[in-house]
Motif scaffolding. Structure first.
Motif, PDB file in Angstrom:
ATOM      1  N   HIS A  62      -7.348  -2.045   5.135  1.00 14.04           N
ATOM      2  CA  HIS A  62      -6.563  -1.012   5.806  1.00 14.04           C
ATOM      3  C   HIS A  62      -7.209   0.342   5.501  1.00 14.04           C
ATOM      4  O   HIS A  62      -8.237   0.391   4.832  1.00 14.04           O
ATOM      5  CB  HIS A  62      -5.116  -1.122   5.293  1.00 14.04           C
ATOM      6  CG  HIS A  62      -4.085  -0.417   6.110  1.00 14.04           C
ATOM      7  ND1 HIS A  62      -4.075  -0.415   7.477  1.00 14.04           N
ATOM      8  CD2 HIS A  62      -2.995   0.317   5.732  1.00 14.04           C
ATOM      9  CE1 HIS A  62      -3.040   0.297   7.902  1.00 14.04           C
ATOM     10  NE2 HIS A  62      -2.373   0.753   6.869  1.00 14.04           N
ATOM     11  N   ASP A  79       5.695   4.319   5.618  1.00 11.51           N
ATOM     12  CA  ASP A  79       6.593   3.337   6.228  1.00 11.51           C
ATOM     13  C   ASP A  79       6.844   2.136   5.314  1.00 11.51           C
ATOM     14  O   ASP A  79       7.741   1.340   5.579  1.00 11.51           O
ATOM     15  CB  ASP A  79       6.070   2.873   7.608  1.00 11.51           C
ATOM     16  CG  ASP A  79       4.646   2.388   7.594  1.00 11.51           C
ATOM     17  OD1 ASP A  79       3.823   2.931   6.822  1.00 11.51           O
ATOM     18  OD2 ASP A  79       4.322   1.458   8.364  1.00 11.51           O
ATOM     19  N   HIS A  80       6.079   2.022   4.205  1.00  9.00           N
ATOM     20  CA  HIS A  80       6.238   0.891   3.275  1.00  9.00           C
ATOM     21  C   HIS A  80       6.860   1.314   1.944  1.00  9.00           C
ATOM     22  O   HIS A  80       7.221   0.465   1.139  1.00  9.00           O
ATOM     23  CB  HIS A  80       4.882   0.215   3.035  1.00  9.00           C
ATOM     24  CG  HIS A  80       4.296  -0.336   4.297  1.00  9.00           C
ATOM     25  ND1 HIS A  80       4.247  -1.680   4.573  1.00  9.00           N
ATOM     26  CD2 HIS A  80       3.785   0.292   5.386  1.00  9.00           C
ATOM     27  CE1 HIS A  80       3.704  -1.858   5.775  1.00  9.00           C
ATOM     28  NE2 HIS A  80       3.424  -0.676   6.302  1.00  9.00           N
ATOM     29  N   HIS A  90       0.855  -1.196   0.000  1.00  5.48           N
ATOM     30  CA  HIS A  90       0.000   0.000   0.000  1.00  5.48           C
ATOM     31  C   HIS A  90       0.885   1.239   0.000  1.00  5.48           C
ATOM     32  O   HIS A  90       2.116   1.139  -0.002  1.00  5.48           O
ATOM     33  CB  HIS A  90      -0.992  -0.013   1.166  1.00  5.48           C
ATOM     34  CG  HIS A  90      -0.397   0.056   2.541  1.00  5.48           C
ATOM     35  ND1 HIS A  90       0.479  -0.887   3.021  1.00  5.48           N
ATOM     36  CD2 HIS A  90      -0.578   0.952   3.552  1.00  5.48           C
ATOM     37  CE1 HIS A  90       0.812  -0.575   4.267  1.00  5.48           C
ATOM     38  NE2 HIS A  90       0.199   0.542   4.609  1.00  5.48           N
TER      39      HIS A  90
HETATM   40 ZN   LIG Z   1      -0.350   1.333   6.607  1.00  3.82          ZN
END
Ligand SMILES: [Zn+2]
Ligand SMILES: [Zn+2]
Length: 261
Positions: free
Chosen positions: A140, A59-60, A55
């Protein structure tokens, strides 16, 4: 042949010894590009051919722009970046927009860019040489997916990405022929259930309930613990009937998943 799974980052935050989500599969496939990518050498970065994003949250994806910059050269082969259409659009609108970072989806040449965006949907299956990546449903605050990776000898890894309780995830996991290692998030402790509902993360209570649906018996690796709440989440998960063999990832683990005869 075994499937190599190297956890580069598995924390819900930063700080000494903490890196955000990233997983290297067999040297050439990256799942998410959080700050864990920063531990790879230039040679290791150059071997990455595919990045699968769960996604658009920072942080990803935080180190994807830096990865692109590090491996850039006029004749570098393209890096295929796979994600939901909403994830790829967010990258184009907010990151590779010449304001935050150069547009590597059009550099060095629009017809031969360094980054090739490839959209996918839950239920899709993508073959990368001898590995098959399946796109798993997740729930999410932004459109999100998880992934499973199965190699030609049947060794299988699955990662939930960021998700709260989802009635679609568990049947999708059960449909896999094997599952050796399940990396799944538990972002917040039970006492922060209200926040977990808003931010759409698993709590120990909800994960413990949902694990009862899993028909495979993989090793369970817990990820994305919120810094400062790691101890509480560990203790609460220890009450789960499925806690036997459960591991809590730090972001520096390597797993070699064996073949299934
Ligand atoms: Zn997330
Ligand atoms: Zn996250």
């Amino acid at each position: 042949m075994s499937l190599s799974v190297r956890i580069l980052g598995a924390s819900g935050g930063i700080g000494p010894g903490r890196r955000t989500t990233s997983i290297l599969i067999d040297n050439d496939i990256l799942i998410d590009a959080g700050s864990g990518v920063g531990d790879l050498t230039l040679e290791e970065l150059r071997r990455i051919r595919h990045v699968f994003l769960t996604h658009s949250h920072l942080d990803h994806i935080a180190f994807l722009p830096m990865l692109a910059d590090m491996v850039y050269s006029p004749d570098a082969p393209p890096v295929h970046v796979h994600g939901l259409p909403a994830t790829l659009k967010a990258l184009c609108d907010h990151v590779f927009n010449w304001v935050i970072w150069p547009d590597f989806t059009r550099l060095p040449r629009p017809d031969q860019p360094l980054i090739r965006l490839e959209s996918l949907q839950p239920g899709h299956s993508i073959a990368v040489e001898h590995r098959e990546i399946q796109v798993l449903p997740a729930r999410h605050t932004v459109p999100a997916v998880g992934y499973s990776v199965t190699n030609s000898d049947g060794a299988a890894f699955a990662f939930s990405g960021d998700t709260t309780s989802s009635h679609l995830l568990w049947p999708a996991l059960n449909a896999l022929p094997h599952l050796d290692l399940l990396m799944i998030e538990t972002g917040l402790p039970d006492e922060m259930e209200g926040m977990a509902d808003l931010a759409k993360h698993y709590t120990p209570q909800h994960l413990g309930e949902d694990l009862a649906q899993l028909q495979h018996r993989p090793r369970i690796a817990i990820t994305h613990l919120k810094p400062g709440h790691e101890q509480a989440i560990r203790q609460q998960l220890a009450r789960s009937p499925h806690h036997d063999g459960m591991i809590f990832l730090h972001g520096d683990e390597r797993f070699e998943l064996g073949a299934h005869p």
